[in-house]
Design a protein around this motif. Structure first.
Motif, PDB file in Angstrom:
ATOM      1  N   LEU A  46      -0.421   4.019   2.018  1.00 59.10           N
ATOM      2  CA  LEU A  46       0.131   2.360   1.999  1.00 59.10           C
ATOM      3  C   LEU A  46       1.887   2.225   1.420  1.00 59.10           C
ATOM      4  O   LEU A  46       2.468   3.016   0.895  1.00 59.10           O
ATOM      5  CB  LEU A  46      -0.269   2.064   0.566  1.00 59.10           C
ATOM      6  N   GLU A  97      -4.176  -2.466   3.718  1.00 61.97           N
ATOM      7  CA  GLU A  97      -5.009  -0.534   4.502  1.00 61.97           C
ATOM      8  C   GLU A  97      -5.095  -2.271   5.882  1.00 61.97           C
ATOM      9  O   GLU A  97      -5.669  -3.128   6.336  1.00 61.97           O
ATOM     10  CB  GLU A  97      -6.069  -0.448   4.456  1.00 61.97           C
ATOM     11  N   SER A 102       1.295  -0.116   6.429  1.00 62.85           N
ATOM     12  CA  SER A 102       0.304   1.203   5.928  1.00 62.85           C
ATOM     13  C   SER A 102      -0.838   1.247   7.099  1.00 62.85           C
ATOM     14  O   SER A 102      -0.381   0.462   8.272  1.00 62.85           O
ATOM     15  CB  SER A 102      -0.256  -0.121   4.681  1.00 62.85           C
TER      16      SER A 102
END
Length: 320
Positions: A46, A97, A102
């Motif tokens: 991330l 996400e 990320s």
């Protein structure tokens, strides 16, 4: 609005267009910023950023920030943590996400609980790396879907955070953009076989969220912005989570400030009013801004943005 503040906003716009080197940009605003990658306990990489007051101004509080669906922390979102850092608050955030830089399929949210755990583990990591933060007020901040994630974090851990700022929180998706019957029923069946399929028919959220036409253009230039239709699995998961949160509004028991535009057609301002009325919190504040849309801290006129910012700052200063 003061001329300095207007110029500040214009300078930020120039940065969004890529005309200002990043380090020079933050120095210009009198703050420090750093970026890195964090690997969550479930192995997802991330992208993260921090925005900190200058060395001469130790932070008054720590703000852990969560962006909304389809957004990221490196474009329009970061105008708010920059403002807060200029006013003495250390801000930390990450691209969820499937968002920004990320890891993950763009704009695919298979399970909001995964995002919740990613955020919580990152926030706890920041606290573990900075012992001086332990005794400072720790505030959650979430925009739209990020507001929902902040409430879920609160439900999971009641004692870690001292308050929350909820910007147009996605406690319920507005009926004006929610798919109509029988579409949800059809999508539910399709999602079993192809949850990542981007075919959900919805209104253009950028058009519905951002009031100022020039700012829509700037937002659309974001190279990380997801431009496709919502994915089947994402929509069903957001419907599930918002229905769940809507049924737990009375479980909210931390100090909070909830802000919503009366003309928001993405998330429902009526549910924010229900949150304010039903929450057990003894310290709770609500602001409903007449005529404002979903994007309170970017998409509105500069004067409106200043009003919202000052309300946030006053709430923070009164508690930190």
């Amino acid at each position: 609005m003061g001329e300095d503040r207007k110029q500040d906003l214009k300078t930020q716009e120039l940065h969004y267009w890529g005309n200002t080197p990043e380090e020079e940009y933050y120095n210009l605003h009198g703050i420090k910023s750093a970026k890195s990658f964090y690997t969550s306990p479930r192995g997802i990489t991330l992208f993260t950023k921090s925005w900190l007051p200058s060395d001469t101004n130790p932070p008054k509080g720590i703000i852990f920030m969560v962006h909304g669906y389809g957004n990221d922390i490196s474009w329009t979102f970061q105008a708010t943590p920059i403002f807060l850092a200029q006013n003495g608050y250390a801000c930390f955030s990450l691209d969820l996400e499937g968002h920004g830089k990320s890891q993950g399929l763009k704009a695919y949210v298979p399970n909001v609980d995964f995002l919740l755990d990613d955020c919580l583990s990152f926030f706890q990591f920041i606290l573990s790396q900075n012992p001086t933060f332990q005794n400072l007020p720790k505030i959650l901040y979430g925009e739209s879907m990020g507001g929902a994630i902040c409430l879920l974090i609160h439900f999971k851990i009641q004692t870690l955070f001292n308050g929350a700022i909820l910007i147009a929180p996605m406690c319920k998706i507005s009926e004006k953009v929610r798919p109509k019957w029988p579409i949800p029923e059809i999508l539910t069946v399709l999602a079993r076989f192809a949850p990542t399929l981007p075919i959900v028919p919805t209104a253009d959220l950028l058009e519905k969220s951002v009031k100022v036409p020039e700012k829509r253009i700037t937002a659309a230039l974001n190279p990380s912005r997801y431009k496709g239709k919502p994915r089947l699995g994402t929509v069903l998961e957001l419907l599930r989570v918002t229905d769940s949160i809507n049924g737990r509004l009375s479980d909210v028991n931390l100090p909070f400030l909830v802000l919503h535009g009366s003309a928001d057609v993405v998330t429902d301002p009526q549910v924010s009013m229900e949150l304010y009325e039903l929450a057990k919190s003894k310290d709770k504040t609500i602001k409903i801004y007449d005529g404002m849309l979903h994007s309170l801290l970017y998409g509105e006129t500069d004067d409106n943005i200043e009003i919202v910012r000052e309300d946030i700052l006053k709430w923070l200063n009164d508690r930190c």
